[in-house]
Design a protein around this motif. Structure first.
Motif, PDB file in Angstrom:
ATOM      1  N   ALA A 173       0.832  -1.205   0.000  1.00  0.00           N
ATOM      2  CA  ALA A 173       0.000   0.000   0.000  1.00  0.00           C
ATOM      3  C   ALA A 173       0.866   1.254   0.000  1.00  0.00           C
ATOM      4  CB  ALA A 173      -0.926   0.001   1.206  1.00  0.00           C
TER       5      ALA A 173
ATOM      6  N   VAL B 247      -5.807  -0.482   3.126  1.00  0.00           N
ATOM      7  CA  VAL B 247      -5.334  -1.828   3.445  1.00  0.00           C
ATOM      8  C   VAL B 247      -6.439  -2.564   4.190  1.00  0.00           C
ATOM      9  CG1 VAL B 247      -3.624  -3.192   4.709  1.00  0.00           C
ATOM     10  CG2 VAL B 247      -2.950  -1.033   3.627  1.00  0.00           C
TER      11      VAL B 247
ATOM     12  N   ASP C  11      -5.288  -6.274  -0.153  1.00  0.00           N
ATOM     13  CA  ASP C  11      -5.310  -7.266   0.916  1.00  0.00           C
ATOM     14  C   ASP C  11      -4.160  -8.244   0.709  1.00  0.00           C
ATOM     15  OD1 ASP C  11      -6.371  -9.920  -0.391  1.00  0.00           O
ATOM     16  OD2 ASP C  11      -7.733  -8.368  -1.125  1.00  0.00           O
TER      17      ASP C  11
END
Length: 263
Positions: free
Chosen positions: A101, A178, A203
């Motif tokens: 992320a 996230v 994820d």
């Protein structure tokens, strides 16, 4: 034929199972969830370790398991050392996908959506320090989203309005989210709709699937249609008809109960 045990407190680990199954449909899968103690984020660590060790060890022996996946972020931050000490097979855990992320975020502002326990853990703080020190990391800890994912697989529609209210503090603040709980990918589409603005939603499922493949190698060529993938829970089998229908769509057999005591 290789056998993989996937364990969680509830149905969230099914998101991880789906990613692994998509890559390796020729293995046999045993999915087990400790719903008698759900949710894990509210347990003492000693209780969490005791329950996980008991259920996982029982099923590893019963089914000659080759690899265990702890498909729960809360459990992974607590029980992996004990499991690896007690088992002779690989044990794979999940952690919030903070690193990817942070790499993908252009605004260097990411949102961590997880359980209240996960957003507070020292382990999570260390991940942020190690991989997202150049980012502002906003956190929302929500048990309600876990409940929504559980309800969805039992046939109840997810409220976009309620989701939007939970995510509202992040509007115009983050460009990457996230999903730090394995339940949340089960409502990933609803989260995207509720957030409204374009956002990357990340994820750990695919990374876990790749790790399992690396550890177990290529699968046999046997037809997946001939393999019985089993499901166990720890509570009495009440009100599971709708859930069993969802499991059937994922090539999993109806739930069998281990009847492990409630907390």
């Amino acid at each position: 034929m290789k056998r993989v045990l996937i364990f969680d407190s509830g149905v969230g680990g099914l998101s991880v199972y789906q990613e692994i199954y998509a890559q390796l449909p020729g293995f046999q899968y045993i999915y087990a969830f400790d719903d008698a103690a759900f949710p894990y984020g509210e347990l003492l660590e000693s209780v969490l370790i005791e329950r996980t060790l008991h259920i996982v060890s029982l099923l590893v022996e019963r089914h000659s398991i080759d690899l265990v996946v702890i498909a729960c972020n809360t459990a992974s931050t607590v029980v992996l050392p004990s499991l690896r000490k007690n088992l002779t097979i690989p044990v794979v855990g999940v952690v919030p996908a903070i690193k990817p992320a942070a790499l993908i975020s252009k605004q260097k502002a990411i949102g961590l959506l997880a359980t209240p326990a996960t957003v507070k853990r020292d382990y999570t703080n260390k991940l942020v320090e190690q991989f997202a020190s150049d980012c502002e990391v906003f956190r929302i800890g929500s048990t309600r989203l876990v409940e929504m994912a559980e309800e969805k697989l039992r046939g109840k529609a997810v409220s976009i309005t309620e989701l939007a209210e939970i995510l509202h503090p992040w509007q115009d603040k983050v460009d990457s989210i996230v999903l730090g709980c394995t339940h949340f990918p089960l409502i990933k589409q609803e989260i995207a709709v509720a957030f409204g603005s374009p956002v990357h939603i990340i994820d750990s499922g695919l990374a876990i699937a790749n790790r399992v493949k690396a550890l177990l190698g290529e699968q046999a060529t046997a037809s997946s249609a001939s393999i019985l993938n089993l499901t166990y829970n720890s509570a009495a089998n009440n009100h599971v008809a709708a859930l069993n229908r969802s499991l059937q769509e994922m090539q999993l057999e109806a739930i069998q109960s281990l009847c492990y005591p409630k907390i």
